[in-house]
Design an enzyme around this catalytic site. Structure first.
Site, PDB file in Angstrom:
ATOM      1  N   GLY A   1       0.790  -1.226   0.000  1.00 47.40           N
ATOM      2  CA  GLY A   1       0.000   0.000   0.000  1.00 47.40           C
ATOM      3  C   GLY A   1       0.820   1.274   0.000  1.00 47.40           C
ATOM      4  O   GLY A   1       0.284   2.363  -0.176  1.00 47.40           O
TER       5      GLY A   1
ATOM      6  N   CYS B   1     -27.678 -10.139 -15.608  1.00 46.01           N
ATOM      7  CA  CYS B   1     -27.144  -9.728 -16.908  1.00 46.01           C
ATOM      8  C   CYS B   1     -28.131 -10.147 -18.014  1.00 46.01           C
ATOM      9  O   CYS B   1     -28.616 -11.280 -18.045  1.00 46.01           O
ATOM     10  CB  CYS B   1     -25.786 -10.385 -17.141  1.00 46.01           C
ATOM     11  SG  CYS B   1     -25.165 -10.177 -18.839  1.00 46.01           S
TER      12      CYS B   1
ATOM     13  N   CYS C   1     -26.103 -13.035 -20.159  1.00 48.79           N
ATOM     14  CA  CYS C   1     -25.669 -14.330 -19.641  1.00 48.79           C
ATOM     15  C   CYS C   1     -26.369 -14.704 -18.343  1.00 48.79           C
ATOM     16  O   CYS C   1     -26.050 -15.715 -17.738  1.00 48.79           O
ATOM     17  CB  CYS C   1     -24.156 -14.347 -19.449  1.00 48.79           C
ATOM     18  SG  CYS C   1     -23.619 -13.439 -17.990  1.00 48.79           S
TER      19      CYS C   1
ATOM     20  N   CYS D   1     -23.009  -7.608 -18.331  1.00 44.46           N
ATOM     21  CA  CYS D   1     -21.720  -7.711 -17.649  1.00 44.46           C
ATOM     22  C   CYS D   1     -20.730  -6.724 -18.245  1.00 44.46           C
ATOM     23  O   CYS D   1     -20.613  -6.604 -19.465  1.00 44.46           O
ATOM     24  CB  CYS D   1     -21.129  -9.115 -17.829  1.00 44.46           C
ATOM     25  SG  CYS D   1     -22.027 -10.389 -16.954  1.00 44.46           S
TER      26      CYS D   1
ATOM     27  N   CYS E   1     -18.735 -12.802 -19.488  1.00 51.03           N
ATOM     28  CA  CYS E   1     -20.074 -12.884 -20.058  1.00 51.03           C
ATOM     29  C   CYS E   1     -20.089 -13.883 -21.232  1.00 51.03           C
ATOM     30  O   CYS E   1     -20.941 -14.765 -21.303  1.00 51.03           O
ATOM     31  CB  CYS E   1     -20.504 -11.490 -20.520  1.00 51.03           C
ATOM     32  SG  CYS E   1     -22.283 -11.346 -20.798  1.00 51.03           S
TER      33      CYS E   1
END
Lengths: 286, 259, 239
Positions: free
Chosen positions: A32, A241, A244, A266, A272
């Site tokens: 970080g 979605c 899909c 998606c 997808c």
């Protein structure tokens, strides 16, 4: 392997790559923490992922399989350009399959397909410093990081709730890495924040204009900031979605016509397509 | 009333800018709940003194000792940066002449007040907001302004908001740099009265820099008069104003009306 | 009868050095010595310029004594403090617990109501706000201050009204030592009589009072003893 004549493998010279790798090693050692590095001029303008490209270039080897996505899609201008750039200057294999890739460079998303140990995800970062909005002095933000003075970051979330009734920050949502450093996860949707937590893959972040790299090593704790009475929550959609039928992925809203019809699909095109190929069918699938 | 241990002990303090004297040979003790005014004309070193006392800049000579809540009396020069910065945002306050320098002008009044609470680890939005609302009332700002940014406030409101932002952690020592200088005369009285009440109610020790002797008369228990970076006279406020001994203090007092 | 001495002044001298006037020295008090015991009211006598107000201000710590000592017995204790040498903190504490001072003019605090100005010395001694206000109301009523004024800041009051607020503030906390500088100057006969009665009561409860009164009638009514003061003239200085 047909590498472009006159260029070193992966465009950057070996000394530069080594310099960037040293910075990355330091970044991995201090999860970080923003490590300065000598960002180079790239054959792309700032804002097009020069930080991510340099990180990728410094790591990529002849055996790597590269995937490049932009907002989850493999076929946008940015993704196509970067992919073809690396094909030209390295000749490595490229793929759209998340599972096949050893190295994935991304802008604004983490793939839906879970990453595995050994994979490396490289993020393109526009602004690395999470404290910049409230403190313009670099020396001061460095001290704040060193002393973990992050209370002020909650001021921003407080403002969100005061103005919108909830934490309205939806992307680049600030996180604490390994219980120490406050980090901007780059403009990924907050939907992806939980994927940062204890991810088996190595995640590297490169900011070209700001000349910073930072890292979240595999299996590192990553916690999103929140309030006790306004806990962190990810986006949810009322429908699956349209292509899909996935209910576990980040959906883009697509306007279909001038009458206001829309569909939700998606954002991760590879995920997808994979689901559709496996026989999942959404309401609007052809 | 007078406790054995002073809150702040200043000894032979000096700050130089190259060859120029910011302040020098400054010594005094400050007791809990005591309001001390530092008066003098501009250029007398009073703002330098204030910033040095608050350790915003390191003194070039002398010492400042503070009675920390946990450790007791401690030389500030030995305090690690992290503890010093913690002191700044918890047990100390600093009120600036220009509220724009002491406030976040583009975040709401509530967040301005809540910032110190969040900095010490408060993580309950509802509680923080409740405390902020309470403080807004205490500094006589309508609670409907809680979500407004101070950029939409009048000068007097901004300065009162700055007080609330500093006092929310109930500090024991607050530094103030000419807090009334930027205010219209018509709103000064309200501000001063409010300050007087809060300081007495919370028993806060204050070191207040001012060029306005009337402000000192109203607020201060004790007065320090500075000139050319040095203390020329110090004592009980009304004694110093009514029976000044030093030529410079006499000049200063005789140059103002009704101090 | 031997009442204890609460205030003892020895060889007190006070002069002003006027640096803005070329360093001129203005002598006002020289070799003043006296004692005041419990229950006494010492009246300072003398023409204008004799240093009566200056003496009171020295006793209160408002003026810095140039020489000599001012021993004050602190309320509730046997400690004696020399006002002429005391630290600011000691003087603030003496004023809170032991000495009250009624000046000729009220120093107005912005926005603070008359009743709160009167109640403040009692609150400073730790009494709760309600009880302090109740007593302030009793005093203001006794001094005939119209009730509609009690909750207003006295900035706009007449001289007489302000003076009564000042008197009430000076008497409310029943301090052992009370310094009164012309407390009746702007009062009518009826209110003057009230203040005279209040001074007598203060002496009866055991206060040591030192006062300046312009009005001969008031002086005669309250004085248990007098201290004559006269202006210092040049020959005295030379000698």
């Amino acid at each position: 392997m047909s590498v472009q004549d006159g260029y070193n493998f992966a465009y950057l010279d070996e000394q530069t790559k080594r310099m960037i790798r040293r910075a990355l090693l330091k970044a991995v050692a201090i999860p970080g923490y923003q490590v300065p590095f000598g960002s180079r001029e790239m054959p792309l303008p700032y804002g097009w992922g020069t930080g991510g490209i340099q990180v990728t270039a410094s790591l990529i080897g002849a055996d790597d399989v590269l995937k490049v996505i932009d907002q989850g899609a493999d076929d946008t201008t940015n993704a196509v350009n970067i992919r073809s750039f690396f094909r030209k200057v390295t000749g490595v294999a490229t793929t759209e399959q998340t599972r096949e890739a050893t190295l994935i460079q991304t802008r604004h998303r983490i793939p839906e397909t879970p990453l595995a140990a050994g994979q490396i995800l490289v993020f393109q970062v526009p602004i690395p410093e999470p404290l910049r909005w409230l403190e313009p002095r670099e020396a001061e933000t460095r001290t704040m990081h060193a002393l973990r003075e992050y209370g002020v970051m909650h001021v921003k979330l407080y403002e969100d709730i005061a103005r919108h009734g909830r934490i309205a920050t939806t992307y680049d949502y600030p996180v604490i890495v390994n219980d120490h450093y406050l980090m901007r996860p780059s403009p990924i949707p907050k939907f992806d924040n939980p994927k940062l937590h204890r991810n088996p893959a190595l995640m590297l972040f490169g900011a070209g204009r700001e000349k910073r790299v930072y890292a979240v090593p595999p299996y590192t704790d990553v916690r999103s900031l929140d309030f006790d009475d306004h806990p962190f929550a990810i986006e949810r959609w009322e429908q699956p979605c349209a292509l899909c039928a996935a209910t576990d992925s980040y959906l883009d809203e697509i306007i279909l016509d001038d009458a206001g019809n829309r569909m939700f699909v998606c954002s991760d095109t590879e995920y997808c397509a994979g689901r559709q190929a496996a026989g999942h069918k959404g309401a609007l699938a052809a | 009333m007078k406790p054995a241990i002073p809150l702040l002990q200043v000894k032979d303090l000096a700050k130089f800018y190259g060859n120029r004297v910011g302040c020098e040979q400054v010594s005094f003790n400050l007791y809990p709940g005591e309001v001390l005014c530092v008066a003098g004309e501009s250029g007398s070193g009073k703002s330098t003194l204030l910033n040095t006392l608050a350790f915003h800049q390191r003194p070039d000579a002398g010492s400042i000792r503070y009675d920390l809540r946990e450790e007791g009396v401690t030389d500030l020069a030995t305090l690690p940066d992290a503890r010093l910065r913690e002191l700044w945002r918890t047990d100390w306050g600093f009120v600036r002449q220009n509220p724009a320098d002491g406030l976040r002008m583009r975040v709401s009044a509530g967040a301005n007040i809540g910032e110190r609470l969040m900095a010490v680890g408060d993580r309950h939005y509802g509680d923080i907001r409740g405390v902020a609302k309470d403080w807004l009332q205490r500094v006589e700002i309508d609670e409907t302004r809680l979500d407004d940014a101070p950029s939409s406030f009048s000068g007097g409101m901004r300065q009162r908001l700055q007080i609330a932002r500093n006092l929310v952690t109930e500090p024991r020592l607050v530094f103030m740099d000419e807090p009334t200088a930027g205010l219209d005369v018509s709103v000064q009285a309200r501000f001063l009265d409010l300050l007087r009440r809060l300081v007495a109610e919370l028993r806060i020790a204050v070191i207040l820099v001012t060029h306005d002797l009337a402000v000192a008369r109203l607020l201060a228990h004790r007065l320090i008069v500075m000139r050319h970076g040095r203390i020329v006279e110090t004592g009980l406020t009304d004694q110093l104003l009514d029976d000044p001994q030093h030529p410079y203090t006499q000049l200063l007092v005789s140059s103002v009306l009704n101090a | 009868m031997h009442e204890p001495t609460l205030l003892s002044v020895r060889h007190l001298g006070k002069h002003f050095t006027l640096h803005t006037q070329g360093g001129t020295t203005m002598p006002v008090l020289d070799e003043i010595s006296f004692e005041v015991a419990r229950g006494e009211c010492l009246v300072l006598d003398g023409p204008s310029g004799a240093g009566k107000s200056t003496l009171l201000r020295c006793l209160y710590g408002n003026y810095l004594a140039s020489s000599g000592e001012i021993q004050v017995r602190e309320a509730g204790g046997l400690m004696r403090i020399d006002v002429a040498q005391a630290t600011p903190q000691q003087i603030i504490e003496l004023r809170r617990t032991t000495i009250s001072y009624v000046s000729q003019f009220l120093r107005v605090i912005p926005r603070v109501s008359a009743i709160d100005i009167v109640a403040e010395p009692l609150q400073a001694l730790g009494r709760d706000a309600g009880a302090a206000r109740d007593k302030a109301a009793v005093l203001l009523a006794r001094l005939n201050l119209p009730e509609r004024l009690w909750h207003l800041p006295p900035a706009t009051f007449s001289g007489g009204e302000q003076q009564r607020v000042n008197v009430a503030r000076g008497f409310i906390a029943e301090k052992p030592i009370m310094l009164l500088d012309e407390p009746t100057a702007s009062l009518d006969a009826a209110n003057r009589a009230v203040v005279v009665a209040m001074i007598r009561e203060a002496c009866l409860r055991g206060a040591a009072v030192v006062g300046i009164f312009h009005d001969a009638e008031v002086r005669d009514a309250v004085a248990t003893r007098r201290l004559p003061l006269s202006p210092i003239v040049a020959e005295q200085l030379a000698a």
